[in-house]
Design a protein around this motif. Structure first.
Motif, mmCIF file in Angstrom:
data_model
loop_
_atom_site.group_PDB
_atom_site.id
_atom_site.type_symbol
_atom_site.label_atom_id
_atom_site.label_comp_id
_atom_site.label_asym_id
_atom_site.label_seq_id
_atom_site.Cartn_x
_atom_site.Cartn_y
_atom_site.Cartn_z
ATOM 1 N N GLY A 202 0.791 -1.227 0.000
ATOM 2 C CA GLY A 202 0.000 0.000 0.000
ATOM 3 C C GLY A 202 0.816 1.265 0.000
ATOM 4 O O GLY A 202 0.265 2.356 -0.119
ATOM 5 N N ALA A 203 2.144 1.148 0.138
ATOM 6 C CA ALA A 203 3.002 2.331 0.146
ATOM 7 C C ALA A 203 3.167 2.858 -1.267
ATOM 8 O O ALA A 203 2.792 2.214 -2.255
ATOM 9 N N TRP A 204 3.742 4.062 -1.367
ATOM 10 C CA TRP A 204 3.983 4.676 -2.675
ATOM 11 C C TRP A 204 4.789 3.735 -3.563
ATOM 12 O O TRP A 204 5.772 3.126 -3.123
ATOM 13 N N LEU A 205 4.362 3.559 -4.807
ATOM 14 C CA LEU A 205 4.965 2.720 -5.838
ATOM 15 C C LEU A 205 4.702 1.227 -5.663
ATOM 16 O O LEU A 205 5.108 0.437 -6.512
ATOM 17 N N SER A 206 4.027 0.816 -4.577
ATOM 18 C CA SER A 206 3.811 -0.615 -4.382
ATOM 19 C C SER A 206 2.908 -1.213 -5.451
ATOM 20 O O SER A 206 2.879 -2.437 -5.629
ATOM 21 N N ASP A 207 2.177 -0.350 -6.193
ATOM 22 C CA ASP A 207 1.348 -0.877 -7.284
ATOM 23 C C ASP A 207 2.206 -1.409 -8.427
ATOM 24 O O ASP A 207 1.707 -2.109 -9.317
ATOM 25 N N LEU A 208 3.507 -1.094 -8.413
ATOM 26 C CA LEU A 208 4.397 -1.583 -9.461
ATOM 27 C C LEU A 208 4.902 -2.993 -9.178
ATOM 28 O O LEU A 208 5.561 -3.589 -10.039
ATOM 29 N N TRP A 209 4.665 -3.502 -7.989
ATOM 30 C CA TRP A 209 5.064 -4.878 -7.696
ATOM 31 C C TRP A 209 3.941 -5.615 -6.933
ATOM 32 O O TRP A 209 4.060 -5.938 -5.759
ATOM 33 N N PRO A 210 2.817 -5.885 -7.605
ATOM 34 C CA PRO A 210 1.706 -6.591 -6.947
ATOM 35 C C PRO A 210 2.112 -8.005 -6.533
ATOM 36 O O PRO A 210 3.051 -8.596 -7.097
ATOM 37 N N ASP A 211 1.393 -8.558 -5.561
ATOM 38 C CA ASP A 211 1.668 -9.917 -5.088
ATOM 39 C C ASP A 211 1.005 -10.971 -5.960
ATOM 40 O O ASP A 211 1.468 -12.113 -6.018
ATOM 41 N N ARG A 212 -0.102 -10.573 -6.613
ATOM 42 C CA ARG A 212 -0.840 -11.541 -7.423
ATOM 43 C C ARG A 212 -1.324 -10.885 -8.712
ATOM 44 O O ARG A 212 -1.507 -9.673 -8.771
ATOM 45 N N THR A 213 -1.575 -11.696 -9.708
ATOM 46 C CA THR A 213 -2.165 -11.215 -10.954
ATOM 47 C C THR A 213 -3.669 -11.023 -10.742
ATOM 48 O O THR A 213 -4.219 -11.478 -9.735
ATOM 49 N N PRO A 214 -4.355 -10.364 -11.692
ATOM 50 C CA PRO A 214 -5.801 -10.194 -11.542
ATOM 51 C C PRO A 214 -6.561 -11.512 -11.374
ATOM 52 O O PRO A 214 -7.618 -11.543 -10.733
ATOM 53 N N GLN A 215 -6.023 -12.598 -11.903
ATOM 54 C CA GLN A 215 -6.678 -13.893 -11.767
ATOM 55 C C GLN A 215 -6.203 -14.675 -10.551
ATOM 56 O O GLN A 215 -6.581 -15.832 -10.368
ATOM 57 N N GLY A 216 -5.375 -14.036 -9.731
ATOM 58 C CA GLY A 216 -4.977 -14.659 -8.477
ATOM 59 C C GLY A 216 -3.702 -15.463 -8.513
ATOM 60 O O GLY A 216 -3.323 -16.077 -7.496
ATOM 61 N N ARG A 217 -2.992 -15.470 -9.614
ATOM 62 C CA ARG A 217 -1.730 -16.208 -9.669
ATOM 63 C C ARG A 217 -0.661 -15.453 -8.887
ATOM 64 O O ARG A 217 -0.551 -14.226 -8.987
ATOM 65 N N PRO A 218 0.135 -16.151 -8.079
ATOM 66 C CA PRO A 218 1.151 -15.461 -7.278
ATOM 67 C C PRO A 218 2.274 -14.893 -8.144
ATOM 68 O O PRO A 218 2.661 -15.478 -9.160
ATOM 69 N N ILE A 219 2.776 -13.714 -7.726
ATOM 70 C CA ILE A 219 3.915 -13.075 -8.388
ATOM 71 C C ILE A 219 5.074 -13.103 -7.412
ATOM 72 O O ILE A 219 4.986 -12.559 -6.301
ATOM 73 N N ALA A 220 6.167 -13.725 -7.804
ATOM 74 C CA ALA A 220 7.303 -13.888 -6.902
ATOM 75 C C ALA A 220 7.985 -12.552 -6.629
ATOM 76 O O ALA A 220 8.171 -11.755 -7.551
ATOM 77 N N PRO A 221 8.342 -12.292 -5.364
ATOM 78 C CA PRO A 221 9.092 -11.058 -5.071
ATOM 79 C C PRO A 221 10.533 -11.185 -5.545
ATOM 80 O O PRO A 221 11.181 -12.214 -5.348
ATOM 81 N N GLY A 222 11.029 -10.137 -6.180
ATOM 82 C CA GLY A 222 12.404 -10.129 -6.641
ATOM 83 C C GLY A 222 13.328 -9.441 -5.645
ATOM 84 O O GLY A 222 12.931 -9.127 -4.513
ATOM 85 N N PRO A 223 14.545 -9.165 -6.031
ATOM 86 C CA PRO A 223 15.502 -8.501 -5.136
ATOM 87 C C PRO A 223 15.011 -7.114 -4.722
ATOM 88 O O PRO A 223 14.275 -6.456 -5.454
ATOM 89 N N GLU A 224 15.437 -6.670 -3.558
ATOM 90 C CA GLU A 224 15.115 -5.324 -3.091
ATOM 91 C C GLU A 224 16.203 -4.358 -3.551
ATOM 92 O O GLU A 224 17.394 -4.677 -3.506
ATOM 93 N N ILE A 225 15.778 -3.175 -3.978
ATOM 94 C CA ILE A 225 16.721 -2.166 -4.472
ATOM 95 C C ILE A 225 16.404 -0.821 -3.812
ATOM 96 O O ILE A 225 15.367 -0.662 -3.161
#
Length: 306
Positions: A202-225
């Motif tokens: 919910g923080a600023w820019l967090s919409d650029l790395w969602p946890d799931r796709t619109p259909q609910g498939r998980p999106i793996a977190p990548g490295p932190e920068i």
């Protein structure tokens, strides 16, 4: 014609009556003070000081010259001090932060234009980074920022959109998605999305790395920068992907990275933001100037929101 240092050496020696202390006062050598006094005496045509091994004192002519020169010199110094004080009192500095090359172009263009519209102001431009942009605003290091939306912090005012760009997905050239003409948000399940270190959901820019796709498939977190350039380096190394604006195709092309259009997503807006508590009279004029600069650089800039 008298030189400034000759006058200062004369007045300094008249006050100190000591070559060493006068040299310290003027930040020069004792020999330099002696040369200046001799040069001045040659111009006058007579001695201004009587010197012995034990003492230095003004001659009658030196006394008379001192009494006439010192008030004039002090008035000149005071006039310059008043001029400097007046300038400092009337010129204010507006500190503008930006992130990304396209926003930087607008910031610098507006910074050049602003003093012509508001003569009492000048603009200092600062680049901010992903991990500390809002912190620099809240800590008073910058007054106004050009940032990607959405920004929904209650203490921050969001101004008009300066420019808008399509979203793209930056992936390693070795990734299968790099060979696609476009990708969708469902395809994000096939990558590890880079995220900003320490950012919360919910923080600023967090919409650029969602946890799931619109259909609910998980999106793996990548490295932190922490910075955008660091994010690009991660992608180029083959260890992650990042959602970006299409300006990258103009400013950030590099080996190892493919930029693929990300369809079915809202455009990425860039806008001016500032603290709600920042009530400077420069805000509205700078907003207008930045909008003008944005239209010069991005003719398709949308009209500002009412």
């Amino acid at each position: 014609m008298l030189e400034r240092l000759e006058i200062e050496a004369f007045l300094g020696l008249a006050a100190e009556l000591h070559f060493g202390r006068t040299a310290e006062r003027l930040h020069v050598t004792t020999g330099r003070v002696s040369q200046l006094i001799k040069k001045l005496e040659r111009k006058v045509g007579a001695q201004l000081f009587e010197r012995t091994n034990r003492s230095v004192r003004l001659t009658p002519l030196g006394h008379r010259l001192h009494d006439e020169v010192r008030p004039a010199y002090e008035e000149i110094q005071a006039a310059f001090a008043r001029a400097v004080s007046s300038t400092r009192a009337t010129v204010e500095v507006l500190r503008v932060g930006f992130m990304g090359a396209a926003a930087g172009q607008i910031a610098h263009q507006a910074g050049d234009m602003f003093p012509e519209r508001e003569p009492g102001w000048r603009v200092r431009i600062r680049e901010v980074q992903l991990f500390n942009a809002l912190a620099r605003l809240r800590e008073g290091e910058v007054d106004i920022l050009i940032l990607a939306l959405p920004v929904s912090e209650p203490d921050i005012v969001v101004g008009p959109v300066l420019f808008s760009e399509a979203r793209m997905l930056a992936v390693p050239t070795s990734h299968a998605l790099a060979r696609r003409e476009s990708v969708t948000t469902e395809d994000l399940a096939e990558v590890e999305l880079v995220r900003v270190a320490g950012a919360q959901p919910g923080a600023w820019l967090s919409d650029l790395w969602p946890d799931r796709t619109p259909q609910g498939r998980p999106i793996a977190p990548g490295p932190e920068i922490e910075t955008f350039m660091e994010a690009l380096q991660v992608v180029a190394s083959g260890t992650g992907a990042v959602v970006v604006g299409e300006q990258v195709t103009r400013f950030y092309t590099r080996p190892g990275i493919a930029y693929v259009p990300l369809t079915g997503t809202p455009r990425l807006d860039r806008a001016l933001v500032w603290l709600r508590s920042y009530n400077s009279p420069a805000v509205r004029p700078f907003v207008a100037t930045a909008l003008e600069a944005a239209r010069l650089l991005h003719p398709a800039t949308p009209a500002p929101r009412p």
